[in-house]
Design a protein around this motif. Structure first.
Motif, PDB file in Angstrom:
ATOM      1  N   GLY A   1     -11.607  -3.341  -2.258  1.00  0.00           N
ATOM      2  CA  GLY A   1     -10.990  -2.027  -2.282  1.00  0.00           C
ATOM      3  C   GLY A   1     -10.071  -1.852  -1.079  1.00  0.00           C
ATOM      4  O   GLY A   1     -10.266  -2.510  -0.052  1.00  0.00           O
ATOM      5  N   PRO A   2      -9.040  -1.004  -1.210  1.00  0.00           N
ATOM      6  CA  PRO A   2      -8.740  -0.235  -2.416  1.00  0.00           C
ATOM      7  C   PRO A   2      -8.187  -1.123  -3.526  1.00  0.00           C
ATOM      8  O   PRO A   2      -7.528  -2.119  -3.270  1.00  0.00           O
ATOM      9  CB  PRO A   2      -7.699   0.784  -1.932  1.00  0.00           C
ATOM     10  CG  PRO A   2      -7.068   0.156  -0.743  1.00  0.00           C
ATOM     11  CD  PRO A   2      -8.126  -0.681  -0.096  1.00  0.00           C
TER      12      PRO A   2
ATOM     13  N   ASP B   1      -7.903   5.788  -3.132  1.00  0.00           N
ATOM     14  CA  ASP B   1      -7.989   4.953  -1.927  1.00  0.00           C
ATOM     15  C   ASP B   1      -9.426   4.496  -1.745  1.00  0.00           C
ATOM     16  O   ASP B   1     -10.100   4.827  -0.767  1.00  0.00           O
ATOM     17  CB  ASP B   1      -7.518   5.746  -0.710  1.00  0.00           C
ATOM     18  CG  ASP B   1      -7.447   4.877   0.535  1.00  0.00           C
ATOM     19  OD1 ASP B   1      -7.302   3.643   0.398  1.00  0.00           O
ATOM     20  OD2 ASP B   1      -7.540   5.437   1.650  1.00  0.00           O
ATOM     21  N   GLY B   2      -9.918   3.734  -2.710  1.00  0.00           N
ATOM     22  CA  GLY B   2     -11.298   3.256  -2.664  1.00  0.00           C
ATOM     23  C   GLY B   2     -11.470   2.073  -3.585  1.00  0.00           C
ATOM     24  O   GLY B   2     -10.529   1.614  -4.233  1.00  0.00           O
ATOM     25  N   CYS B   3     -12.676   1.589  -3.652  1.00  0.00           N
ATOM     26  CA  CYS B   3     -13.033   0.477  -4.534  1.00  0.00           C
ATOM     27  C   CYS B   3     -13.402   1.066  -5.888  1.00  0.00           C
ATOM     28  O   CYS B   3     -14.361   1.827  -5.995  1.00  0.00           O
ATOM     29  CB  CYS B   3     -14.207  -0.287  -3.927  1.00  0.00           C
ATOM     30  SG  CYS B   3     -14.864  -1.599  -4.965  1.00  0.00           S
TER      31      CYS B   3
END
Length: 215
Positions: free
Chosen positions: A27-28, A172-174
């Motif tokens: 991630g992201p 803005d992440g996994c």
């Protein structure tokens, strides 16, 4: 940021649903777990969330073994799971569902304006696609570090599905999605893909490496 399964095994009674599965989701970005029903994709998602225990192997989050960390603690650390079913509180109204989140209804209505006229309705009376929008809108506004979604666009129109994948791609992440087939909206995007069959990984690579949608 990474979330991984390492040589993971999951048993349901005498049946083993995951057989030595290893995968890593950075991630992201978006990682897609592909497979037919019974392939193990949903079990892999639930194992990452801590919703089912491993009978072997490990779950590793940013280099830390979290195999024994319970699901509620993973949630506190920023992991959100949106299951295929029962992802909303059916006895509450749409507005009440949205007010459970830290940001309230506003970000959800920005993501899905279609929800605004549904605010006074009980979530259990919504169509399948409307319930998916409601469940996802709460996650989109939560700013989670890890988002796990089982069939995000189920019941949605093609236009709303395309918007949904765009919203998930912008997080803005996994982001890890369980899908039966690679969604058309992700064909042109950089996404990591793992295909599972009968509880084992049979393909891993970029979405562009697939000849076409998984059969």
């Amino acid at each position: 940021m990474t979330l991984s399964l390492r040589h993971a095994r999951v048993r349901y009674g005498p049946l083993e649903a995951l057989h030595d599965v290893s995968l890593t989701a950075p991630g992201p970005g978006i990682t897609v777990l592909l497979g037919r029903n019974g392939s193990g994709r949903t079990t892999a998602l639930r194992a990452l969330a801590g919703a089912v225990p491993l009978s072997g192997g490990a779950v590793v989050w940013d280099g830390v073994d979290v195999t024994r960390v319970p699901a509620y603690e993973r949630a506190r650390r920023g992991l959100c799971l949106v299951p295929e079913r029962r992802a909303v509180f059916g006895s509450l109204t749409v507005r009440e569902n949205l007010e459970l989140g830290p940001a309230g209804p506003a970000p959800a209505l920005d993501a899905y304006p279609q929800l605004e006229p549904l605010l006074p309705r009980r979530a259990g009376t919504l169509s399948g696609g409307e319930q998916r929008m409601l469940a996802l809108s709460r996650v989109l506004s939560a700013r989670a570090r890890v988002v796990l979604v089982d069939e995000p666009a189920q019941g949605m129109s093609p236009a709303v599905a395309a918007r949904t994948y765009g919203l998930l791609s912008a997080l803005d992440g996994c982001v890890i999605l369980a899908e039966q087939r690679l969604p058309p909206a992700l064909h042109g995007r950089r996404a990591l893909v793992y295909e599972l069959r009968r509880g084992a990984v049979v393909f891993s690579g970029e979405a562009a490496e697939l000849a076409g949608p998984s059969e």
